[in-house]
Design an enzyme around this catalytic site. Sequence first.
Site, mmCIF file in Angstrom:
data_model
loop_
_atom_site.group_PDB
_atom_site.id
_atom_site.type_symbol
_atom_site.label_atom_id
_atom_site.label_comp_id
_atom_site.label_asym_id
_atom_site.label_seq_id
_atom_site.Cartn_x
_atom_site.Cartn_y
_atom_site.Cartn_z
ATOM 1 N N HIS A 46 0.830 -1.198 0.000
ATOM 2 C CA HIS A 46 0.000 0.000 0.000
ATOM 3 C C HIS A 46 0.871 1.257 0.000
ATOM 4 C CE1 HIS A 46 -3.106 2.688 2.139
ATOM 5 N NE2 HIS A 46 -3.594 2.423 0.942
ATOM 6 N N HIS A 88 -1.461 10.701 -2.306
ATOM 7 C CA HIS A 88 -2.762 10.177 -1.896
ATOM 8 C C HIS A 88 -3.771 11.255 -1.524
ATOM 9 C CE1 HIS A 88 -5.748 8.708 1.070
ATOM 10 N NE2 HIS A 88 -5.864 7.726 0.186
#
Length: 277
Positions: A46, A88
């Site tokens: 991730h 992100h």
Amino acid sequence: MVIAISIILALFVVFIVYSLILIRPRLSAVHLFRQADKELFTDYAHRGLHGGNIPENSLAAFSLAADKGHGIELDVQLSKDGRVMVFHDYSLKRMTGCDKNLSDLTADELKELRLGGTDERIPYFSEVLEVIGGRVPILVELKGESSDTSVCAPTNELLKEYTGKYCVESFNPLLLKWYKTNRPDVMRGILVTNVTKEKKKHDPLSFALKHMLTNVICRPDFIAYDVRYPSLSVDLCTKFYRSPAFAWTVRDEDAYNKARGYNAHVIFERIRPENDL
């Protein structure tokens, strides 16, 4: 009695529409992609392998993950001048201390910022692709919460030249619809979570996203579901339609085992699952 029968019939019709029309993934996905791109069905780090002095979504995190042989999940969005950046949050504050959104700054301005107090910068997507160099598959999350699909075309242009294996995912079905229309050959997946609980939203759109009713728009090839919130919709897609599944974000053994119960590969942090590559 007549009213009761009418209610039962109405509920039956609603369930049929829900299960056979609204949430249905692309039916050819299982055969097509499991045969053509087996490398994509693996576990993904991730935002790269990050921690300590290696920040998320950094070139260092991606280089380490590729060196270790892990697939890589990452996020893309556009700078003010239309460059594809890997980052992100929409806000820059958490990772850089700058109290603006990424889309408010040009690529040159963004390159002046540093990630998490390190020397790492917000990377161009082109830099990330060069660092990974096709060594491991990548899972590209397309960021966006509106009807604006402008991130798709420049991202696609970069990926067209990339020789490694990749697939795309998004919470936004309109971004996946762009890929469905323009690049049906690219494997695409819908990200799903309990929006009403996570964002405290109870509007019709949040309800639709939570239950994957928007699959009718984009016909995803796989389901990337929040491991904390398995649901009937996830069950139907993964067990009835046998759609491939990824579970996120897996951070401990318990979550890992739950994901395996759905035959899902994992998008992980903190743990190091066995390498599938």
